[in-house]
Design a protein around this motif. Structure first.
Motif, PDB file in Angstrom:
ATOM      1  N   TYR A 111       0.831  -1.207   0.000  1.00 36.23           N
ATOM      2  CA  TYR A 111       0.000   0.000   0.000  1.00 36.23           C
ATOM      3  C   TYR A 111       0.864   1.255   0.000  1.00 36.23           C
ATOM      4  O   TYR A 111       0.614   2.194  -0.762  1.00 36.23           O
ATOM      5  CB  TYR A 111      -0.913  -0.019   1.228  1.00 36.23           C
ATOM      6  CG  TYR A 111      -1.556   1.303   1.548  1.00 36.23           C
ATOM      7  CD1 TYR A 111      -2.716   1.711   0.897  1.00 36.23           C
ATOM      8  CD2 TYR A 111      -1.000   2.157   2.506  1.00 36.23           C
ATOM      9  CE1 TYR A 111      -3.303   2.932   1.173  1.00 36.23           C
ATOM     10  CE2 TYR A 111      -1.582   3.381   2.799  1.00 36.23           C
ATOM     11  CZ  TYR A 111      -2.728   3.768   2.138  1.00 36.23           C
ATOM     12  OH  TYR A 111      -3.305   4.978   2.424  1.00 36.23           O
ATOM     13  N   LYS A 115      -7.490  -0.377  -1.938  1.00 34.91           N
ATOM     14  CA  LYS A 115      -7.498   0.738  -0.977  1.00 34.91           C
ATOM     15  C   LYS A 115      -6.866   1.986  -1.585  1.00 34.91           C
ATOM     16  O   LYS A 115      -7.406   3.102  -1.468  1.00 34.91           O
ATOM     17  CB  LYS A 115      -6.761   0.322   0.295  1.00 34.91           C
ATOM     18  CG  LYS A 115      -6.668   1.422   1.363  1.00 34.91           C
ATOM     19  CD  LYS A 115      -6.063   0.884   2.647  1.00 34.91           C
ATOM     20  CE  LYS A 115      -5.814   1.997   3.671  1.00 34.91           C
ATOM     21  NZ  LYS A 115      -7.050   2.722   4.030  1.00 34.91           N
ATOM     22  N   GLU A 119      -8.540   5.806  -2.712  1.00 34.60           N
ATOM     23  CA  GLU A 119      -8.039   7.046  -2.114  1.00 34.60           C
ATOM     24  C   GLU A 119      -7.492   8.026  -3.151  1.00 34.60           C
ATOM     25  O   GLU A 119      -7.648   9.244  -3.009  1.00 34.60           O
ATOM     26  CB  GLU A 119      -6.940   6.729  -1.101  1.00 34.60           C
ATOM     27  CG  GLU A 119      -7.440   5.989   0.134  1.00 34.60           C
ATOM     28  CD  GLU A 119      -6.322   5.560   1.062  1.00 34.60           C
ATOM     29  OE1 GLU A 119      -6.627   5.025   2.135  1.00 34.60           O
ATOM     30  OE2 GLU A 119      -5.147   5.748   0.711  1.00 34.60           O
TER      31      GLU A 119
END
Length: 424
Positions: free
Chosen positions: A307, A343, A347
């Motif tokens: 991430y 994720k 974002e």
């Protein structure tokens, strides 16, 4: 390797008792003039960049007065050498040179050696590359005992040093070899070291490169990133190093690739593994796209590490796309990548609506990973065009660099045209 500029290397040589010219660095013409006044004689003004051929590039000048040093510095500090801007100059005393020599200590990686090696020539200077092989003398150095004075004397005899100078040269080379070991160098090149008119031996230049793995033993160096970089340290490089330094679970490598925020055609590049990275670069090169960065999330890193890398890649301004390049049937559990990418895209894509994202992911746990990507991104892909250019591929295209490159190019052209129409 962690590399020092010339003036930095000379500072460490001086601290180790090796003779270097009197001098100091300057970042402006005013500082250059002050340094020349401090030296109090004719000086050399030498541009400081991590590149060879500085003399031929015109960033080394000999001047007589402080005002001339200021003018020379002003001229040099606006130059770029091999893509690297000159931000500092070294102002140092002009030497009365009688003879120039070349020496370097490097690692001999030959299978039957695996040890430091000394190279020496009595033909030092700018054109060392053109010196015939028979005039460059080499000697392997015992990695435990180092260069002993008697070996150095024998070596100097073989290299043609006159008998009356043997002790002086052997002592000089022995001390340099000790510095090489003390500072954990991979390269210590002095080209030239000179004999002055009064018979002194002085390091007129210095190229020092430190073994990345040893940086932790040398906090005195103040090295921020123990990594080879193509240019100056960027914010992305600092972020990438912080990811790697603070989490040892798998690979999370990230570095700048000379990205130009203004020019079109740069892609946020996120490969998985070294071989995969080369295939992804091939996919980009085939269609004229360019990597904004280099990255690698292999070795089964956890989702949080993936991430952080993906977030950094996608946060780069003005990129024309994002490529997750899994061009290998990886044995790591790919659902970590899938969860992390979902994720990050949720974002980041609202900040870059319509950004092309080509996701190629295959290998262990591929079916579950595809399901995570498709379900996790389904709403985003139909959300007012925010994720309308997300395309997901698995093992059916694992080595198909041509297809992946063409898809990314087509989407990037659409995206760029849309941005241009909106005046962005």
């Amino acid at each position: 390797m962690a590399k020092f500029l010339e003036y930095q290397g000379k500072e460490w040589l001086a601290k180790a008792g090796i003779p270097v010219p009197k001098g100091r660095s300057a970042s402006s013409p005013e500082e250059a003039q002050q340094a020349a006044e401090w030296i109090g004689k004719s000086v050399a003004v030498k541009g400081q960049v991590q590149a060879g051929g500085r003399g031929k590039a015109g960033i080394v000048k000999l001047v007589e007065t402080p005002s001339e040093a200021s003018a020379a510095a002003a001229e040099i500090l606006v130059k770029t050498v091999k893509g690297l801007p000159v931000r500092q100059v070294l102002i140092e005393e002009k030497l009365a040179i009688k003879k120039e020599y070349y020496c370097s200590f490097v690692i001999n990686n030959a299978r039957d050696a695996r040890c430091p090696m000394l190279m020496f020539s009595s033909e030092g200077g700018m054109d060392i590359e053109s010196v015939p092989e028979e005039l460059i003398f080499k000697m392997n150095i015992d990695p435990i005992f180092g260069l002993q004075i008697y070996d150095a004397i024998d070596f100097c005899v073989r290299a043609g040093i006159p008998n009356k100078e043997l002790s002086k040269f052997a002592s000089f080379l022995t001390k340099l070899s000790q510095v090489y070991k003390k500072y954990d160098c991979q390269t210590l090149e002095i080209n030239p070291f000179v004999m002055t008119e009064d018979g002194s031996l002085i390091c007129a230049d210095c190229k020092m490169e430190i073994d990345n793995s040893s940086v932790g033993r040398h906090p005195e160096f103040g090295i921020k990133i123990a990594r080879d970089l193509p240019g100056e340290v960027t914010e992305l490089d600092m972020i990438g190093w912080s990811i790697e330094e603070t989490d040892a679970r798998g690979t999370g490598f990230l570095m700048n690739m000379g990205y130009d925020e203004v020019s079109p055609g740069y892609i946020g590049y996120h490969p998985i593994g070294g071989g995969s990275a080369m295939m992804g670069l091939d996919a980009l090169n085939q269609v004229g796209l360019k990597p904004a960065n280099y990255a690698d999330t292999s070795g089964n890193p956890v989702g949080s590490k993936i991430y952080r890398v993906a977030k950094s890649v996608l946060s780069q301004p003005n990129i024309d796309g994002y490529l997750l390049g899994g061009f290998m049937m990886a044995n790591q559990e790919q659902w970590h990548h899938a969860n992390a990418i979902v994720k990050v895209l949720w974002e980041e894509l609202p900040k870059k609506p319509g950004l092309p994202c080509v996701l190629l992911l295959c290998g262990n746990r591929e079916d579950e990973s595809m399901e995570i990507l498709r379900k996790g991104l389904a709403e985003l892909m139909t959300s007012d065009g925010i994720g309308k250019r997300i395309e997901i591929y698995g093992k059916e295209h694992v080595t198909d660099t041509k297809f992946i490159g063409q898809r990314l190019l087509a989407l990037a052209k659409e995206y760029r045209a849309e941005k241009d129409a909106q005046g962005k």
